[in-house]
Design a protein around this motif. Structure first.
Motif, short mmCIF file in Angstrom:
data_model
loop_
_atom_site.label_atom_id
_atom_site.label_comp_id
_atom_site.label_asym_id
_atom_site.label_seq_id
_atom_site.Cartn_x
_atom_site.Cartn_y
_atom_site.Cartn_z
N SER A 149 5.04 4.45 -4.15
CA SER A 149 5.06 5.48 -5.18
C SER A 149 5.06 4.86 -6.57
O SER A 149 5.47 3.71 -6.76
N GLU A 150 4.63 5.64 -7.55
CA GLU A 150 4.64 5.15 -8.94
C GLU A 150 6.06 4.82 -9.37
O GLU A 150 6.29 3.85 -10.09
N ALA A 151 7.04 5.61 -8.92
CA ALA A 151 8.43 5.36 -9.29
C ALA A 151 8.93 4.04 -8.73
O ALA A 151 9.60 3.27 -9.42
N THR A 152 8.57 3.75 -7.48
CA THR A 152 8.98 2.48 -6.86
C THR A 152 8.29 1.31 -7.55
O THR A 152 8.92 0.29 -7.83
N GLN A 153 7.02 1.45 -7.86
CA GLN A 153 6.29 0.41 -8.58
C GLN A 153 6.94 0.14 -9.92
O GLN A 153 7.15 -1.01 -10.31
N ARG A 154 7.27 1.21 -10.63
CA ARG A 154 7.90 1.08 -11.95
C ARG A 154 9.26 0.40 -11.84
O ARG A 154 9.59 -0.49 -12.62
N THR A 155 10.04 0.76 -10.82
CA THR A 155 11.35 0.14 -10.60
C THR A 155 11.20 -1.35 -10.33
O THR A 155 11.95 -2.16 -10.86
N GLU A 215 8.71 -3.33 -11.26
CA GLU A 215 8.27 -4.00 -12.49
C GLU A 215 9.42 -4.14 -13.48
O GLU A 215 9.57 -5.18 -14.13
N GLU A 216 10.24 -3.11 -13.60
CA GLU A 216 11.39 -3.16 -14.50
C GLU A 216 12.40 -4.21 -14.04
O GLU A 216 12.97 -4.94 -14.87
N HIS A 236 0.84 -1.19 0.00
CA HIS A 236 0.00 0.00 0.00
C HIS A 236 0.88 1.24 0.00
O HIS A 236 1.92 1.28 0.65
#
Length: 67
Positions: free
Chosen positions: A12-18, A20-21, A9
């Motif tokens: 951040s979008e940046a952490t989510q993106r990291t 996933e990458e 929960h």
């Protein structure tokens, strides 16, 4: 660890993106096909990989037993 939230929960979008990458990179490098659980923790704003397993992760069992 005193608390585990799954799915996470407030990430951040940046952490989510990291995350996933990183997962995509691992899967592509291994030419992986199938299910691979990758357990990541966020600590001091950084992702830390803890475990990879060729199965659905067992975190759900703790949640089911805790109810």
């Amino acid at each position: 660890m005193r608390l585990s939230l799954a799915p996470a929960h407030g990430v951040s979008e940046a952490t989510q993106r990291t995350a996933e990458e990183a997962a995509r990179s691992i899967l592509e490098e291994l030419k992986y096909v199938g299910v691979l659980a990758i357990e990541l923790f966020e600590h001091d704003g950084q992702l830390v990989a803890n475990e990879m397993a060729p199965r659905v992760h067992n975190s759900g069992t703790g949640r089911l037993k805790g109810r």
